[in-house]
Design an enzyme around this catalytic site. Sequence first.
Site: not given
Ligand code: PEP
Length: 253
Positions: A10, A12, A93, A95, A165, A171, A210
Amino acid sequence: MSRKPLIVGNWKMNGSFAKNTNLLASLSSVPNVNMVVAPPAVYLASVSAQLMNTSIVLAAQNVAAEGQQGAYTGEVSAVMLAELGARYAIVGHSERRQYYGETDTVVAKKCLRLQEAGLRPIICVGETLAEREAGQVETVVSRQLKAIIDNCGIDLLAQAVVAYEPVWAIGTGKTATPADAQAVHGFLRQLVTIYDKNIADNLSILYGGSVKADNAASLFAMPDIDGALVGGASLVANEFLAICHAANASFIG
Ligand code: PEP
């Protein structure tokens, strides 16, 4: 891992024509791994062209909830994404839930639009830190997933992917321990089993939050973790490839 691993990058709101070209040129297929990249919408066409004749698959990061054509300023429909060559789209997601007010009902509508266009939703679920500390992990993720099943029907999950998630891990550099992640993945698969065991057995449940080259193998060693949704590390070719290689190493076919 007994289901074929799926690793989704992803990106982003990152990238440029030049950066995307370089990143994609540094990726190569990894045995036994379905590799997917999700660039920002404006780059879907150019990334799609660059992925032609590769095994890497295109995903969108979002999709319109209402309609496939019409007066929905600023939106991109599932049919348009399909025309661009996308085969998946991320929905729900954290976000988008947090910054754009995406509710369970909206996520379900997006799944329906994707289903109409023959695209596969990657449905994100996960709890905030406050919800985890209040012991509400299972309540939250089951509410999020049941909203999809209730509105779209269980058969949607035969074409979908679920991504667990935990919001506090995205992040932040904090990862759920493999055991904590497995507990939620096992719970989600059990929930789907109540509706349809075959769909549950075949469902890919990704972990996201992460994931990096150095923690991927321990997560992939868990029986119900079938791959990863990767944010930051998907922008670094060597990191993303190392995660894919860890998935291949853990695949027991
Ligand atoms: C994500 O955006 O779905 C995500 C898991 O980001 P990160 O790996 O940066 O934590």
